[in-house]
Design a protein around this motif. Structure first.
Motif, short mmCIF file in Angstrom:
data_model
loop_
_atom_site.label_atom_id
_atom_site.label_comp_id
_atom_site.label_asym_id
_atom_site.label_seq_id
_atom_site.Cartn_x
_atom_site.Cartn_y
_atom_site.Cartn_z
N LYS A 160 0.80 -1.10 0.04
CA LYS A 160 0.00 0.14 0.11
C LYS A 160 0.91 1.38 -0.02
O LYS A 160 0.59 2.16 -0.70
CB LYS A 160 -0.87 0.09 1.02
N ALA A 161 2.06 1.34 0.69
CA ALA A 161 2.86 2.29 0.71
C ALA A 161 3.28 2.56 -0.73
O ALA A 161 3.61 3.71 -1.21
CB ALA A 161 3.95 2.33 1.77
N GLY A 162 3.47 1.63 -1.55
CA GLY A 162 3.74 1.71 -2.95
C GLY A 162 3.02 2.55 -3.61
O GLY A 162 3.31 3.42 -4.68
N GLY A 163 1.56 2.13 -3.59
CA GLY A 163 0.54 2.78 -4.19
C GLY A 163 0.51 4.35 -3.89
O GLY A 163 0.27 5.04 -4.66
N TYR A 164 0.80 4.76 -2.48
CA TYR A 164 0.58 6.10 -2.19
C TYR A 164 2.09 6.76 -2.93
O TYR A 164 2.05 7.84 -3.27
CB TYR A 164 0.72 6.47 -0.67
N ALA A 165 3.36 6.09 -3.07
CA ALA A 165 4.29 6.54 -3.30
C ALA A 165 4.30 6.85 -4.97
O ALA A 165 4.66 7.78 -5.54
CB ALA A 165 5.46 5.53 -3.03
N LEU A 166 3.58 5.94 -5.49
CA LEU A 166 3.23 6.17 -6.93
C LEU A 166 2.60 7.37 -7.25
O LEU A 166 2.95 8.18 -8.22
CB LEU A 166 2.59 4.90 -7.55
N ARG A 204 2.41 16.15 -1.90
CA ARG A 204 2.82 16.07 -0.66
C ARG A 204 1.87 15.17 0.35
O ARG A 204 2.46 14.32 1.21
CB ARG A 204 2.94 17.71 0.17
N LYS A 205 0.71 15.31 0.14
CA LYS A 205 -0.38 14.63 0.75
C LYS A 205 -0.27 12.98 0.56
O LYS A 205 -0.28 12.15 1.44
CB LYS A 205 -1.76 14.74 0.09
N ASN A 206 0.25 12.68 -0.69
CA ASN A 206 0.54 11.06 -0.75
C ASN A 206 1.74 10.68 -0.48
O ASN A 206 2.01 9.68 0.06
CB ASN A 206 0.16 10.84 -2.26
N ALA A 207 2.80 11.57 -0.20
CA ALA A 207 3.91 11.32 0.28
C ALA A 207 4.10 11.24 1.86
O ALA A 207 4.48 10.19 2.34
CB ALA A 207 5.17 12.32 0.03
N ASP A 208 3.03 11.88 2.29
CA ASP A 208 2.64 11.93 3.77
C ASP A 208 2.24 10.47 4.07
O ASP A 208 2.32 9.81 4.90
CB ASP A 208 1.68 12.87 4.38
#
Length: 478
Positions: A213-219, A234-238
């Motif tokens: 899931k972290a990979g999805g937000y990182a993408l 920034r929101k998705n990096a957070d």
């Protein structure tokens, strides 16, 4: 369920079009039926590769010395030399552009999973959705890479009309594809990324070649950064960092078999104790170049990139060397005042924690939040710089000037991500801002080549093996 035949590829996948977009040369036929069958596709050797190390030869990070011995220009494949000299058609018909052919090959794999796994036998619905989510992430990443190599950078004002790349959403090799616009490609990437996040597992399964899931937000953080949507980046990096944020202190790594020069790894290449990408704690989702150590042994840091480093930076002393092989005639530092890139670990060029800190820091700096931007940079640098030389920066060190802080953040991004396939994209997106525009110069065989900001020379021509069967696809300007 719908029966679908998947062919195990033994030769390069050739993408064509009018009657066959995917001209597959099969050896053994395999019909995925169970969830395990589909999941094993994600565990295959096809999936572990990503990108094209040659693309970095286009950038201002690359320098190919021509002096003998140790000529790195003539050492390059023909297409590498063409890319270095800003030739937009490095691959002639019959030559394999692996970024295109392997990228769409992997998309074919992902489409097979996405379109069929919910009808698979065995396995729970939750498991099926989880495997499908990993395929969504993989498909989004491939389309993102392709559109950034073969098309102009995303610009909200022009993306709806500029040619992008074909969007492939089905695994039918007889389907007819069109060249979609940049906006259509980005819309599909965002759709796939959000679909992935809904069902991705919190932790990677089996290895880090599997998604999380972290990979999805990182993408999403990367996509929104490329789009210039800094609030969402920034929101998705957070969100990604809330799930995975660990950095590894590189002061704990060392050269295990040094050569005769100081800080020069021994043969065969880059012998350090840095773990490969799939084992590195900083990796979120692992992939590596088809040549797993990328341009290692084949390129020097440019004088400009060299000037950004110091010997107090472990990235400089572990990833680069004065000479190669470890013998005086190949001492690039003595001859050119640069180092050769000698990173030997099979590093991840996909989704990694350091990039998230850099994305967030850039977004914060653009919001004039200098303190928090530098906090992210300080955290990264504290794990890269030798303790005796480490300094925690504050806005006062930059005269409380947000512009200077932003430039420092971008310099740190360049240091951290050099030769990982990111620099050309960064040049393309930063060239959209007058203050960051730059002309790149490469010299080869006595001639100086220039790459101007926003030039069509940033666009690689579509692969001729595909366009010959798709004459209706608009080609990039030559």
């Amino acid at each position: 369920m719908k029966k679908l035949s998947l062919y195990i590829i033994t030769s390069a996948l050739i993408l064509s079009g009018c009657t066959k977009f995917l001209d597959i040369k099969p050896k053994d036929k395999f019909i995925p039926i169970t969830v395990t069958d589909f999941e094993n596709m994600l565990n295959s050797g096809t999936i572990v590769n990503f990108g094209d190390q040659y693309w970095d030869l286009l950038s201002d990070d690359a320098f190919l010395p021509e002096g003998e011995p140790g000529n790195l220009y003539t050492k390059q494949q023909l297409w590498g030399r063409k890319i270095y000299t800003f030739n937009t058609s490095p691959y002639e018909q019959g030559a394999n552009d692996y970024l295109w052919s392997e990228g769409y090959k992997r998309i074919f794999y992902f489409n097979t999973i996405i379109n069929n796994i919910m009808d698979a036998t065995e396995g729970s619905e939750a498991t099926k959705k989880s495997v499908r989510a990993e395929a969504y992430l993989g498909r989004a990443m491939e389309h993102l890479q392709l559109v950034n190599v073969y098309a102009h950078h995303y610009d909200a004002a022009t993306a709806a009309t500029q040619p992008g790349v074909p969007i492939a959403l089905i695994a039918d090799i007889n389907a007819k594809f069109v060249r979609n616009t940049v906006k259509e490609v980005y819309d599909q990437i965002l759709s796939d990324a959000n679909a992935a996040i809904a069902d991705l597992p919190v932790k990677n399964k089996l290895t880090k070649f599997r998604a999380s899931k972290a990979g999805g937000y990182a993408l999403l953080a990367r996509v929104y950064l490329f789009m210039g949507d800094y609030a969402n980046a920034r929101k998705n990096a957070d969100l990604a960092l809330s799930l995975q944020s660990e950095l590894v202190n590189m002061n704990g790594y060392k050269i295990t078999k040094p050569g005769p020069f100081p800080n020069v790894p021994g043969a065969p290449v880059g012998w350090t104790d840095i773990p490969d990408g799939q084992l590195n704690k900083e990796t979120i989702v692992a992939r590596h170049f088809l040549r797993p150590f990328g341009l290692g042994q084949d390129v020097c840091a440019s004088p400009e990139l060299t000037a950004l480093f110091s010997d107090n930076d472990k990235r400089w002393t572990l990833y680069y060397a004065n000479g190669w092989p470890p013998a005086p005639p190949f001492n690039y530092m003595t001859r050119y005042q640069v180092k050769i890139y000698l990173r030997g670990d099979f590093y991840s060029n996909f989704l990694n924690v350091p990039e998230l800190y850099l994305i967030r820091a850039e977004c914060l700096a653009r919001e004039n939040n200098m303190t928090d931007a530098l906090a992210d940079i300080n955290k990264l640098r504290s794990n890269r710089i030798v303790p005796a030389a480490y300094v925690a920066f504050s806005p006062a060190d930059f005269g409380n000037d947000a512009e200077r802080v932003l430039r420092f953040v971008l310099e740190e991004r360049r240091r951290e991500l050099a030769f990982t396939g990111m620099r050309v994209i960064d040049l393309k997106r930063l060239n959209k801002e007058t203050r960051f525009q730059k002309t790149i110069k490469h010299t080869a065989e006595g001639k100086v080549y220039e790459l101007l900001p926003g030039s069509n020379s940033y666009l690689r021509q579509l692969w001729p093996n595909a366009t010959v069967f798709n004459p209706d696809w608009p080609l990039n300007p030559s």
